[in-house]
Scaffold this motif. Structure first.
Motif, PDB file in Angstrom:
ATOM      1  N   GLU A 109      -4.498  23.305  21.253  1.00 60.85           N
ATOM      2  CA  GLU A 109      -3.872  23.150  22.569  1.00 60.85           C
ATOM      3  C   GLU A 109      -2.368  23.337  22.489  1.00 60.85           C
ATOM      4  N   GLU A 110      -1.756  22.868  21.385  1.00 61.14           N
ATOM      5  CA  GLU A 110      -0.315  23.070  21.208  1.00 61.14           C
ATOM      6  C   GLU A 110       0.001  24.568  21.147  1.00 61.14           C
ATOM      7  N   ILE A 111      -0.817  25.329  20.407  1.00 61.61           N
ATOM      8  CA  ILE A 111      -0.597  26.777  20.307  1.00 61.61           C
ATOM      9  C   ILE A 111      -0.763  27.439  21.673  1.00 61.61           C
ATOM     10  N   ARG A 112      -1.813  27.062  22.359  1.00 64.33           N
ATOM     11  CA  ARG A 112      -2.109  27.676  23.658  1.00 64.33           C
ATOM     12  C   ARG A 112      -0.994  27.408  24.671  1.00 64.33           C
ATOM     13  N   ALA A 113      -0.307  26.277  24.508  1.00 64.44           N
ATOM     14  CA  ALA A 113       0.720  25.885  25.478  1.00 64.44           C
ATOM     15  C   ALA A 113       2.095  26.487  25.191  1.00 64.44           C
ATOM     16  N   VAL A 114       2.256  27.155  24.042  1.00 68.50           N
ATOM     17  CA  VAL A 114       3.568  27.720  23.705  1.00 68.50           C
ATOM     18  C   VAL A 114       3.922  28.826  24.701  1.00 68.50           C
ATOM     19  N   ARG A 117       6.882  35.249  24.632  1.00 64.93           N
ATOM     20  CA  ARG A 117       6.252  36.312  23.860  1.00 64.93           C
ATOM     21  C   ARG A 117       6.893  36.360  22.481  1.00 64.93           C
ATOM     22  N   MET A 141      -2.499  31.816  15.454  1.00 69.44           N
ATOM     23  CA  MET A 141      -1.707  31.690  16.666  1.00 69.44           C
ATOM     24  C   MET A 141      -1.879  32.913  17.562  1.00 69.44           C
ATOM     25  N   VAL A 144      -5.222  32.659  19.429  1.00 72.64           N
ATOM     26  CA  VAL A 144      -5.296  31.622  20.464  1.00 72.64           C
ATOM     27  C   VAL A 144      -4.397  31.920  21.652  1.00 72.64           C
ATOM     28  N   ASN A 145      -3.198  32.461  21.393  1.00 76.53           N
ATOM     29  CA  ASN A 145      -2.202  32.637  22.457  1.00 76.53           C
ATOM     30  C   ASN A 145      -1.953  34.129  22.713  1.00 76.53           C
ATOM     31  N   ILE A 148       1.362  35.937  21.623  1.00 74.01           N
ATOM     32  CA  ILE A 148       1.758  35.983  20.216  1.00 74.01           C
ATOM     33  C   ILE A 148       1.002  37.098  19.513  1.00 74.01           C
ATOM     34  N   ASP A 195       8.512  25.853  19.594  1.00 76.61           N
ATOM     35  CA  ASP A 195       8.304  24.986  20.762  1.00 76.61           C
ATOM     36  C   ASP A 195       8.819  23.593  20.400  1.00 76.61           C
TER      37      ASP A 195
END
Length: 519
Positions: A109-114, A117, A141, A144-145, A148, A195
């Protein structure tokens, strides 16, 4: 490129794919491109969920991406990810293919919320045992995001680019074309650096923890042993460490760990962490201790962390280990990562065919010189004393190598460079007092260890060398505070000794808890 055994294992892994993946290669006429095409064809033949195209238009060639058909790929490999990086490739295939990573849901969730670009590039050597962790973290990362992306770059294959960018240590990470970091970095560290709010949230979560009965500071062999013994006593146990595994993560071959004929540092560190996590131990990683506030009358001891968090405990075991000793000469800090290095296994391949020096004639220095001799053009080993201190069998091997020379009674005095990279080393010939110069491109420092105890100065009794003074039971000058491992005055800095000392300190802490509760 893959033998039948590896193909069988990889085919079994690829059965875990939940969605199709596409490999897109950008090739040229080189031998490496031919090998890459062969590897990718072998992989694609193992699963009907893997397809291959070779009409990519990437600027770095040979390279290939791992993505979902019809979507822009965010993971790529510039070079052939074999050796230590083969696991990075397998994980990329699985994760892009929808197989869930073995990472805490909160971290995902931390990765997804970063926000934003980010395009990362990691320059590696395929013999580097620290590089895969960085590559795998950034690949995850990117999976997930959507903001990135990441490319692994084999520095040994793209040597012109390595030279142009003055990259002389691995892993080296670029972010959006600019230098981001060098050396081992964990997933959580990278998230925190891009972040900052994630760091603050983590510090608040750490500070909210209930007090421990035993808090171990340090996650190396001593800290791991202390944690296991404390947890087996049924007391509330915590471990806080800057990086779980400590020096083991920078150690390649281990051949003197009793009952284990041969292993390596990364494997042993992983085994230690797995063993610790089998017990009810609260492991708090990637946190550097900054201050120890001893027990006041009837109060808990506190350990303050650099993140701003605070942990409380009835007893504390200090097991922060040691780090490589530096030469402390002009130019060393300025050219660290630009010719001055401390890990020959990691950075040696970047000096292929070049001239390097090894500082130190103990086992570490001689082993480094032997390893480097098979890669570089010329090795010069400098030793301060009149003779080498390494084991006889190592010296015999060293002196048999044609591209190694040994200089004894040499005092290193200055690292010389051109503003971007190392060009020479100055030293003094001790018998004559004459200043001398060696033209070279790399310097590997192997002159022993320094205890990680600076944060304890003025709080606890330290030896003149900065080691924590301990008694026969691991006790320090502070009641309820114990210490173990390479950070202490216990002689002979060995893994097996550190484990024994960690065990002893843990048993002493438990004994202190019992006696304190009775009184």
């Amino acid at each position: 490129m893959l033998d039948d055994k590896i193909k069988g294992q990889l085919a079994a892994y690829l059965e875990m794919l939940r969605q199709p993946i596409e490999l897109l290669a950008s090739l040229d006429g080189s031998e490496q491109a031919r090998e890459m095409r062969g590897l990718l064809r072998e992989i694609a033949a193992l699963s009907d969920k893997v397809s291959l195209r070779d009409d990519g238009d990437a600027s770095r060639r040979p390279s290939f991406t791992v993505g979902v058909p019809g979507q822009e790929a965010r993971i790529s490999f510039a070079g052939i990810p074999m050796g230590h990086e083969f696991t990075s490739l397998v994980l990329a295939l699985l994760q892009v293919g929808g197989h869930p990573p073995k990472v805490d849901a909160g971290v995902i969730e931390e990765i997804r919320a970063v926000p934003g670009r980010f395009h990362f590039e990691t320059f590696v050597s395929l013999s580097c045992h620290n590089c895969p962790e960085v590559v795998q973290a950034l690949n995850l990362m990117a999976v997930v995001n959507p903001g990135i992306s990441h490319q692994m770059v084999d520095g040994g294959l793209f040597q012109d680019e390595v030279a142009a960018r003055q990259i002389m240590g691995v892993p080296t990470v670029l972010l959006n074309g600019e230098h981001f970091g060098q050396g081992r970095m964990t997933l959580e560290e990278i998230i925190g650096r891009i972040d900052r709010s994630a760091l603050q949230r983590e510090a608040e979560r750490i500070s909210a923890r209930e007090p421990f009965d035993v808090l171990i500071v340090g996650g190396g062999p001593a800290g791991a042993a202390a944690a296991i013994y404390a947890a087996r006593k049924g007391v509330r146990t915590g471990v806080v460490s800057e990086r779980f595994g400590g020096q083991l993560l920078d150690t390649l071959a281990i051949e003197n760990f009793i009952s284990v004929k041969a292993t390596d540092g990364a494997r042993l560190a992983a085994g230690l962490e797995q063993h610790v996590r089998e017990y009810d131990v609260d492991v708090i990683d990637l946190q550097r201790a900054e201050a120890l506030l001893p027990h006041a009358d009837g109060e808990l001891a506190e350990v303050r962390l650099a993140s701003g968090a605070t942990l409380r405990s009835k007893t504390v075991i200090l097991a922060t280990g040691a780090r490589w000793r530096e030469m402390n000469v002009p130019g060393e800090k300025e050219y660290r990562g630009h010719g001055v290095a401390y890990c020959p296994h990691c950075d040696g391949p970047l000096f292929k065919g070049k001239r390097v020096a090894v500082i130190g004639g103990g086992n570490s220095g001689v082993e480094a010189a032997i390893d480097l001799a098979g890669i570089v053009g010329q090795v010069t080993l400098l030793e301060f004393e009149s003779s080498l201190r390494a084991d006889a069998v190592l010296q015999k091997k060293l002196f048999s190598l044609p591209n190694v020379r040994v200089i004894t009674e040499a005092l290193s005095t200055e690292v010389i460079g051109d503003g971007e990279k190392v060009s020479a080393l100055l030293y003094t010939d001790r018998p004559s007092g004459e200043a001398r110069r060696i033209e070279l491109e790399g310097i590997f420092v192997q002159i022993g260890l320094l205890p990680n105890s600076e944060w304890l100065k003025g709080t606890i009794a330290l030896s003149p060398h900065g080691e924590i003074e301990v008694d026969a039971r691991g006790g320090t000058s502070l009641p309820g505070v114990f210490a173990a491992g390479d950070v202490t005055t216990v002689p002979y800095k060995q893994i097996i000794i550190a484990m024994g000392e960690g065990t002893k300190a843990s048993l002493s802490a438990f004994d202190h808890l019992i006696r304190s509760s009775v009184s």
